[in-house]
Design an enzyme around this catalytic site. Structure first.
Site, PDB file in Angstrom:
ATOM      1  N   GLU A  42     -22.877  88.443  38.273  1.00 38.43           N
ATOM      2  CA  GLU A  42     -21.960  87.701  39.139  1.00 38.43           C
ATOM      3  C   GLU A  42     -21.128  88.688  39.945  1.00 38.43           C
ATOM      4  O   GLU A  42     -20.296  89.403  39.387  1.00 38.43           O
ATOM      5  CB  GLU A  42     -21.045  86.799  38.311  1.00 38.43           C
ATOM      6  CG  GLU A  42     -20.021  86.034  39.140  1.00 38.43           C
ATOM      7  CD  GLU A  42     -18.974  85.343  38.285  1.00 38.43           C
ATOM      8  OE1 GLU A  42     -17.802  85.279  38.723  1.00 38.43           O
ATOM      9  OE2 GLU A  42     -19.312  84.870  37.179  1.00 38.43           O
ATOM     10  N   LYS A 132     -17.204  76.995  32.805  1.00 34.98           N
ATOM     11  CA  LYS A 132     -16.553  78.258  32.493  1.00 34.98           C
ATOM     12  C   LYS A 132     -15.163  77.989  31.940  1.00 34.98           C
ATOM     13  O   LYS A 132     -14.359  77.292  32.563  1.00 34.98           O
ATOM     14  CB  LYS A 132     -16.449  79.129  33.753  1.00 34.98           C
ATOM     15  CG  LYS A 132     -15.841  80.504  33.462  1.00 34.98           C
ATOM     16  CD  LYS A 132     -15.857  81.404  34.682  1.00 34.98           C
ATOM     17  CE  LYS A 132     -14.688  81.137  35.589  1.00 34.98           C
ATOM     18  NZ  LYS A 132     -14.515  82.207  36.612  1.00 34.98           N
TER      19      LYS A 132
END
Length: 210
Positions: A42, A132
């Site tokens: 990411e 998340k």
């Protein structure tokens, strides 16, 4: 067989989040992580020229086999530009309905950030298959276990403050995978191209997960 995001995270149990002022070579960074057993990367909108770095990773994907996404996505415009650059998944720090809408329309996996049960429920309603939990360091592994009571099928991705000492506890509490950050990809190493050390850090971190 090409794996999707869920499968990669379930297999590797971690995702590398890079926050750096400079990335000397994003393709080499992806290769270093891949050699260390981390196949999801990411990059974030807090890094200058992040779209160029995404393109670089995508263009060289056959060399390293790492899936690249972009995080800290706050607006629909950012989501569109990231996907146009080749990002394979999107991550937000909090609930961003407009980002979720773009991802759904483009058929790309995404993970919305949440903390409270209400936010988790909203993230699921918006189509976030993986939620998340951020910032995870302030709630600890036990909080994830509690969330899975009312949400037993939830795929949780804790982020923030995860290291070799506590990562396994988050996984034991029911997380699908954990985010690793500066413990594996310190900004200085990313900037100077310390690829071998990043590979070793990745190996050490993944070894701590079992």
């Amino acid at each position: 067989m090409t794996m999707n995001l869920n499968q990669l995270l379930a297999a590797d149990r971690t995702l590398a989040v890079v926050r750096a002022e400079s990335i000397s070579d994003a393709a080499q960074l992806a290769s270093a992580l891949g050699r260390g057993g981390i196949r999801t990367l990411e990059l974030t909108f807090t890094t200058p020229n992040v779209l160029e770095h995404i393109r670089r990773v995508v263009e060289t994907s056959q060399d390293h086999g790492v899936m690249v996404g972009v995080g800290t996505v706050l607006t629909a415009a950012q989501a569109e530009s990231a996907l146009d650059a080749g990002a394979q998944f999107l991550v937000t720090p909090g609930l961003r309905p407009e980002v979720a809408k773009v991802a759904r329309e483009r058929g790309v996996p995404f993970s919305l950030g949440a903390l409270t049960p209400t936010e988790v429920a909203q993230a699921v309603d918006l189509g976030s298959e993986i939620v998340k939990i951020f910032p995870a360091r302030h709630v600890g592994p036990g909080y994830l276990k509690d969330l899975l009571g009312p949400f037993p099928e939830l795929k949780l991705l804790p982020s923030g403050g995860i290291n070799e000492q506590n990562a396994a506890e988050f996984l034991k509490a029911g997380a699908l995978a954990v985010c690793c950050g500066t413990s594996v990809v310190p900004p200085a190493l990313v900037a100077e191209g310390g690829w071998d050390e990043i590979t070793e850090r990745a190996k050490k971190f993944t070894a701590s997960l079992s």
